[in-house]
Design an enzyme around this catalytic site. Structure first.
Site, PDB file in Angstrom:
ATOM      1  N   LYS A  22     -23.157  72.272 -94.941  1.00  0.00           N
ATOM      2  CA  LYS A  22     -22.891  71.109 -94.094  1.00  0.00           C
ATOM      3  C   LYS A  22     -24.174  70.639 -93.395  1.00  0.00           C
ATOM      4  O   LYS A  22     -24.496  69.452 -93.404  1.00  0.00           O
ATOM      5  CB  LYS A  22     -21.815  71.477 -93.055  1.00  0.00           C
ATOM      6  CG  LYS A  22     -21.402  70.339 -92.146  1.00  0.00           C
ATOM      7  CD  LYS A  22     -19.994  70.535 -91.618  1.00  0.00           C
ATOM      8  CE  LYS A  22     -19.910  71.458 -90.428  1.00  0.00           C
ATOM      9  NZ  LYS A  22     -20.439  70.861 -89.183  1.00  0.00           N
ATOM     10  N   ARG A  27     -28.527  66.443 -93.193  1.00  0.00           N
ATOM     11  CA  ARG A  27     -29.970  66.189 -93.089  1.00  0.00           C
ATOM     12  C   ARG A  27     -30.501  65.475 -94.331  1.00  0.00           C
ATOM     13  O   ARG A  27     -31.389  64.623 -94.229  1.00  0.00           O
ATOM     14  CB  ARG A  27     -30.707  67.511 -92.848  1.00  0.00           C
ATOM     15  CG  ARG A  27     -30.510  68.025 -91.399  1.00  0.00           C
ATOM     16  CD  ARG A  27     -30.796  69.510 -91.299  1.00  0.00           C
ATOM     17  NE  ARG A  27     -30.810  70.033 -89.931  1.00  0.00           N
ATOM     18  CZ  ARG A  27     -29.730  70.327 -89.210  1.00  0.00           C
ATOM     19  NH1 ARG A  27     -28.518  70.115 -89.710  1.00  0.00           N
ATOM     20  NH2 ARG A  27     -29.838  70.817 -87.988  1.00  0.00           N
ATOM     21  N   ARG A 123     -17.360  66.519 -76.046  1.00  0.00           N
ATOM     22  CA  ARG A 123     -18.431  67.514 -76.217  1.00  0.00           C
ATOM     23  C   ARG A 123     -19.712  67.066 -75.503  1.00  0.00           C
ATOM     24  O   ARG A 123     -20.032  65.885 -75.476  1.00  0.00           O
ATOM     25  CB  ARG A 123     -18.666  67.766 -77.713  1.00  0.00           C
ATOM     26  CG  ARG A 123     -17.434  68.408 -78.336  1.00  0.00           C
ATOM     27  CD  ARG A 123     -17.604  68.715 -79.786  1.00  0.00           C
ATOM     28  NE  ARG A 123     -18.631  69.705 -80.023  1.00  0.00           N
ATOM     29  CZ  ARG A 123     -19.058  70.050 -81.233  1.00  0.00           C
ATOM     30  NH1 ARG A 123     -18.527  69.483 -82.300  1.00  0.00           N
ATOM     31  NH2 ARG A 123     -19.998  70.955 -81.372  1.00  0.00           N
ATOM     32  N   SER A 168     -30.189  75.775 -79.788  1.00  0.00           N
ATOM     33  CA  SER A 168     -29.335  74.827 -80.512  1.00  0.00           C
ATOM     34  C   SER A 168     -30.164  74.052 -81.521  1.00  0.00           C
ATOM     35  O   SER A 168     -31.108  73.346 -81.159  1.00  0.00           O
ATOM     36  CB  SER A 168     -28.684  73.849 -79.526  1.00  0.00           C
ATOM     37  OG  SER A 168     -28.252  72.691 -80.228  1.00  0.00           O
ATOM     38  N   ASP A 317     -21.225  79.928 -85.869  1.00  0.00           N
ATOM     39  CA  ASP A 317     -20.038  79.298 -86.466  1.00  0.00           C
ATOM     40  C   ASP A 317     -19.114  80.322 -87.134  1.00  0.00           C
ATOM     41  O   ASP A 317     -18.028  79.966 -87.595  1.00  0.00           O
ATOM     42  CB  ASP A 317     -20.461  78.250 -87.504  1.00  0.00           C
ATOM     43  CG  ASP A 317     -21.102  77.027 -86.849  1.00  0.00           C
ATOM     44  OD1 ASP A 317     -20.881  76.803 -85.644  1.00  0.00           O
ATOM     45  OD2 ASP A 317     -21.828  76.297 -87.545  1.00  0.00           O
ATOM     46  N   LYS A 344     -17.673  73.928 -78.635  1.00  0.00           N
ATOM     47  CA  LYS A 344     -17.628  73.525 -80.045  1.00  0.00           C
ATOM     48  C   LYS A 344     -16.419  72.602 -80.236  1.00  0.00           C
ATOM     49  O   LYS A 344     -15.931  72.021 -79.276  1.00  0.00           O
ATOM     50  CB  LYS A 344     -17.547  74.770 -80.935  1.00  0.00           C
ATOM     51  CG  LYS A 344     -18.797  75.640 -80.866  1.00  0.00           C
ATOM     52  CD  LYS A 344     -19.981  74.974 -81.524  1.00  0.00           C
ATOM     53  CE  LYS A 344     -21.216  75.849 -81.494  1.00  0.00           C
ATOM     54  NZ  LYS A 344     -22.397  75.137 -81.994  1.00  0.00           N
ATOM     55  N   ARG A 390     -12.722  75.471 -88.378  1.00  0.00           N
ATOM     56  CA  ARG A 390     -13.045  76.895 -88.535  1.00  0.00           C
ATOM     57  C   ARG A 390     -11.928  77.778 -87.976  1.00  0.00           C
ATOM     58  O   ARG A 390     -11.690  78.878 -88.465  1.00  0.00           O
ATOM     59  CB  ARG A 390     -14.386  77.209 -87.883  1.00  0.00           C
ATOM     60  CG  ARG A 390     -15.531  76.406 -88.502  1.00  0.00           C
ATOM     61  CD  ARG A 390     -16.885  77.020 -88.236  1.00  0.00           C
ATOM     62  NE  ARG A 390     -17.950  76.042 -88.390  1.00  0.00           N
ATOM     63  CZ  ARG A 390     -18.469  75.656 -89.555  1.00  0.00           C
ATOM     64  NH1 ARG A 390     -17.998  76.151 -90.680  1.00  0.00           N
ATOM     65  NH2 ARG A 390     -19.444  74.774 -89.599  1.00  0.00           N
TER      66      ARG A 390
HETATM   67  C1  S3P Z   1     -25.607  72.753 -86.528  1.00  0.00           C
HETATM   68  C2  S3P Z   1     -25.990  73.520 -85.463  1.00  0.00           C
HETATM   69  C3  S3P Z   1     -25.052  74.372 -84.709  1.00  0.00           C
HETATM   70  C4  S3P Z   1     -23.775  74.623 -85.493  1.00  0.00           C
HETATM   71  C5  S3P Z   1     -23.225  73.368 -86.098  1.00  0.00           C
HETATM   72  C6  S3P Z   1     -24.227  72.752 -87.050  1.00  0.00           C
HETATM   73  C7  S3P Z   1     -26.629  71.919 -87.199  1.00  0.00           C
HETATM   74  O1  S3P Z   1     -24.712  73.726 -83.503  1.00  0.00           O
HETATM   75  O2  S3P Z   1     -22.805  75.222 -84.645  1.00  0.00           O
HETATM   76  O3  S3P Z   1     -22.028  73.656 -86.820  1.00  0.00           O
HETATM   77  O4  S3P Z   1     -26.380  71.427 -88.324  1.00  0.00           O
HETATM   78  O5  S3P Z   1     -27.716  71.737 -86.625  1.00  0.00           O
HETATM   79  P1  S3P Z   1     -25.616  73.880 -82.160  1.00  0.00           P
HETATM   80  O6  S3P Z   1     -26.903  73.218 -82.413  1.00  0.00           O
HETATM   81  O7  S3P Z   1     -24.817  73.176 -81.108  1.00  0.00           O
HETATM   82  O8  S3P Z   1     -25.725  75.353 -81.930  1.00  0.00           O
END
Ligand code: S3P
Length: 436
Positions: A22, A27, A123, A168, A317, A344, A390
């Site tokens: 994902k 990206r 969020r 993050s 996750d 989340k 999830r």
């Molecule tokens: C992600 C970063 C994570 C992850 C999310 C996808 C990403 O979140 O939990 O499912 O693609 O950069 P955080 O950056 O909030 O930790």
């Protein structure tokens, strides 16, 4: 609303694959849009979240051809080629879409507005809005910029040296994308290693990005980003549900082909190994600058362990399904330093505890994680997805090991990240039926 009903007793056996990662799928589309030339994305995750990113990039004037649901061609428009959108940009339920795109849009010379589902609008966004404002971005949102809808006015950005208060990858990536449009060198320091797909993919596209330890440096490119041809590795976060299912269902033995095993993501594998799971990486290789392997896992008697510290972010996750594994492990499992779970798709500490308790799990919430005592014979029960993909998949795995039938209501949300989850399980021998 769909529901999945599981019946325990069947081991999982055989080979399977999981949909594309994902994080990398988002990206590939975003970076391909600001590159020059075309970017071909194979094994793209055709889930709700990544489709939202495709929709937003199209609204910004990018031509994206869908050859089949998992193969796209993005016609890059160059770093300054995005167009003012005619309407509000809808990020659906996807935090990654909203946070990365706010960074990308902060330095554009046109205005844009981002919104999403009620869940996404709850969020926190201050974590990206504040550092972006520090670069000169002009962003508005509800409650002082902490909640979407977000409105972004045109701005000329300046670089920043940003010390991230939390680990993050979304925050890091948002600031890095803004850094592509800022004057000067943008420096981001993270408290611990978060997933580094942004750095890897931008580098593969010839962007001026450097990594020194936990510091990432980026600047406005002097030559165009190059469109590339990439095959997205399978998503380890999706594979995690199958890894746990096979580790806890007696007589199971499966191999999941072509999974991304980037070390910033493999915390769940290390955690399960520590609990005594039998997992092996086979045919390790590299695709699009990312390590990939086939993962073999067999049923084992698990034992409890304690998880916390900087490694938590590498399995953030996967902690809900790790809690399911812990219900089958001997002793007390402690998961701590995971307060991020509270912001989340759901408050994943409360939602996991609430749903697993319906099945008789001995699980206690803490401020930053769970305490799980095992092994417990879970009892089949009706449970809810709470509109969290999830959680829905973690509860399906719990259902496969429980005595009696379990129905997971609201299971359609699984397609946010793992379309075909039910079919994959069925093909491996699981007994389950889907009602829509
Ligand atoms: C992600 C970063 C994570 C992850 C999310 C996808 C990403 O979140 O939990 O499912 O693609 O950069 P955080 O950056 O909030 O930790």
């Amino acid at each position: 609303m769909s529901a999945i009903t599981t019946t325990s007793g069947s081991p999982l056996t055989g080979q399977c694959s999981v949909p594309g990662d994902k994080s990398i799928s988002h990206r590939a589309v975003i970076f391909g849009s600001i590159a020059e030339g075309k970017t071909t994305v194979r094994n793209f995750l055709d889930g709700h979240d990544c489709r939202a990113t495709v929709g937003v990039m199209r609204a910004l004037g990018v031509e994206i051809e869908v050859l089949n649901p998992t193969e796209l061609i993005v016609q890059g428009r160059g770093i300054d080629g995005l167009q003012e959108p005619a309407d509000v940009l809808n990020c659906a339920n996807s935090g990654t879409t909203m946070r990365l795109l706010t960074g990308l849009l902060a330095g554009q010379q046109f205005a844009s507005f981002l919104t999403g589902t009620a869940q996404l609008r709850r969020r926190p966004m201050a974590r990206i809005v504040n550092p972006l404002k520090g670069m000169g971005a002009d962003i508005m949102g509800r409650q002082n910029g902490n909640y979407a809808p977000l409105g972004i006015r045109p701005a000329r950005l300046r670089s920043v040296e940003y010390e991230m208060p939390m680990a993050s990858a979304q925050v890091k990536s948002s600031v890095l994308l803004a850094g592509l449009y800022a004057k000067g060198l943008t420096i981001v320091r993270e408290p611990g290693p978060t997933r580094d797909h942004t750095e890897r993919l931008l580098r593969a596209m010839a962007a001026p990005v450097d990594v020194i330890g936990n510091t990432v440096l980026i600047e406005r490119p002097t030559s165009p980003l190059q469109g590339i041809d990439l095959t997205v590795p399978g998503d380890l976060s999706s594979a995690a549900f199958l890894l746990v299912a096979a580790a806890v269902i007696p007589d199971s033995r499966i191999t999941i082909a072509g999974v991304g095993v980037n070390p910033t993501r493999t915390g769940i594998v290390d955690a399960l190994l520590e609990m005594g799971a039998q997992i092996r990486f086979l045919h390790e290789r590299e695709e699009a600058g990312e390590p990939v392997a086939d993962i073999e896992v067999r049923y084992s008697n698990l034992r409890a362990a304690t998880f916390g510290g900087p490694g938590i972010v590498t399995m953030i996750d996967e902690l809900m399904v790790l809690a399911v594994a812990a219900t089958q492990a001997r002793g007390r499992t402690v998961i701590k330093d995971a307060a991020e779970l509270r912001v989340k798709e759901t408050d994943r500490i409360a939602s996991t505890v609430g749903e697993l308790r319906k099945m008789g799990a001995k699980i206690e919430p803490t401020s930053d994680g769970f305490i799980v005592d095992g092994p417990t014979e879970l009892k089949g029960a009706p449970v809810e997805s709470q509109e969290d993909h999830r959680l829905a998949m973690a509860m399906t795995v719990a259902g496969l090991v429980a005595k009696g039938d379990t129905t997971v209501y609201g299971s359609e949300v699984m397609a946010d990240s793992f379309p075909g989850f039910e079919m994959t399980l069925q093909a491996l021998g699981a007994t389950l039926r889907v009602e829509s």
